[in-house]
Design a protein around this motif. Structure first.
Motif, mmCIF file in Angstrom:
data_model
loop_
_atom_site.group_PDB
_atom_site.id
_atom_site.type_symbol
_atom_site.label_atom_id
_atom_site.label_comp_id
_atom_site.label_asym_id
_atom_site.label_seq_id
_atom_site.Cartn_x
_atom_site.Cartn_y
_atom_site.Cartn_z
ATOM 1 N N MET A 35 1.850 23.257 -12.194
ATOM 2 C CA MET A 35 3.156 22.602 -12.199
ATOM 3 C C MET A 35 3.340 21.936 -10.840
ATOM 4 N N SER A 36 3.970 20.779 -10.844
ATOM 5 C CA SER A 36 4.231 20.066 -9.604
ATOM 6 C C SER A 36 5.717 20.127 -9.297
ATOM 7 N N ALA A 67 4.143 32.851 2.942
ATOM 8 C CA ALA A 67 2.786 33.055 2.408
ATOM 9 C C ALA A 67 1.844 33.555 3.491
ATOM 10 N N ARG A 68 1.919 32.929 4.656
ATOM 11 C CA ARG A 68 1.056 33.336 5.760
ATOM 12 C C ARG A 68 1.351 34.786 6.161
ATOM 13 N N ALA A 69 2.629 35.125 6.285
ATOM 14 C CA ALA A 69 3.016 36.478 6.701
ATOM 15 C C ALA A 69 2.604 37.525 5.662
ATOM 16 N N ALA A 70 2.647 37.147 4.382
ATOM 17 C CA ALA A 70 2.291 38.084 3.309
ATOM 18 C C ALA A 70 0.795 38.100 3.015
ATOM 19 N N GLY A 71 0.079 37.131 3.597
ATOM 20 C CA GLY A 71 -1.347 37.036 3.307
ATOM 21 C C GLY A 71 -1.600 36.591 1.870
ATOM 22 N N ARG A 72 -0.699 35.785 1.352
ATOM 23 C CA ARG A 72 -0.788 35.305 -0.026
ATOM 24 C C ARG A 72 -0.754 33.788 -0.053
ATOM 25 N N SER A 73 -0.930 33.227 -1.238
ATOM 26 C CA SER A 73 -0.880 31.769 -1.382
ATOM 27 C C SER A 73 0.569 31.301 -1.528
ATOM 28 N N LYS A 74 0.766 30.005 -1.303
ATOM 29 C CA LYS A 74 2.100 29.428 -1.520
ATOM 30 C C LYS A 74 2.481 29.548 -2.993
ATOM 31 N N SER A 75 1.520 29.400 -3.877
ATOM 32 C CA SER A 75 1.799 29.542 -5.309
ATOM 33 C C SER A 75 2.313 30.937 -5.624
ATOM 34 N N TRP A 76 1.738 31.949 -4.994
ATOM 35 C CA TRP A 76 2.188 33.326 -5.210
ATOM 36 C C TRP A 76 3.645 33.471 -4.777
ATOM 37 N N VAL A 77 3.982 32.907 -3.602
ATOM 38 C CA VAL A 77 5.356 32.992 -3.099
ATOM 39 C C VAL A 77 6.322 32.344 -4.099
ATOM 40 N N VAL A 78 5.981 31.177 -4.601
ATOM 41 C CA VAL A 78 6.850 30.481 -5.541
ATOM 42 C C VAL A 78 6.974 31.274 -6.838
ATOM 43 N N ARG A 79 5.850 31.817 -7.350
ATOM 44 C CA ARG A 79 5.910 32.631 -8.572
ATOM 45 C C ARG A 79 6.815 33.846 -8.382
#
Length: 87
Positions: free
Chosen positions: A3-4, A19-31
């Motif tokens: 999705m865009s 995302a950086r602080a959680a060690g996850r991707s930006k997609s993960w943060v948005v989900r």
């Protein structure tokens, strides 16, 4: 499913930092954000809609309290929700 989404620079930077602080991707943060939002707003209803039957349902017995408090509260909630969507 891909999705865009168009984001303002501040929101994108915030997502990147989280995302950086959680060690996850930006997609993960948005989900995760979408999941948290949908949990807070069940079946697409606004929080006010869930509380509406209870607003102004009780009586205090005091004649000097506003009779339109629930209506004004509803207007305030709608105004704030509209302002958030307009950002």
């Amino acid at each position: 499913m891909p999705m865009s989404v168009r984001l303002d620079p501040e929101t994108e930077a915030m997502i990147r930092r989280i995302a950086r602080a959680a060690g996850r991707s930006k997609s993960w943060v948005v989900r995760e954000a979408v999941a948290a939002y949908t949990a807070a707003v069940p079946s697409g209803r606004a929080p006010y809609d869930s509380l509406a039957p209870f607003i102004g349902a009780g009586g205090t017995g005091l004649p000097d309290l506003s009779g339109r408090t629930g209506e004004r509260f509803a207007d305030l909630v709608r105004t704030k929700a509209h302002a958030r969507r307009s950002r």
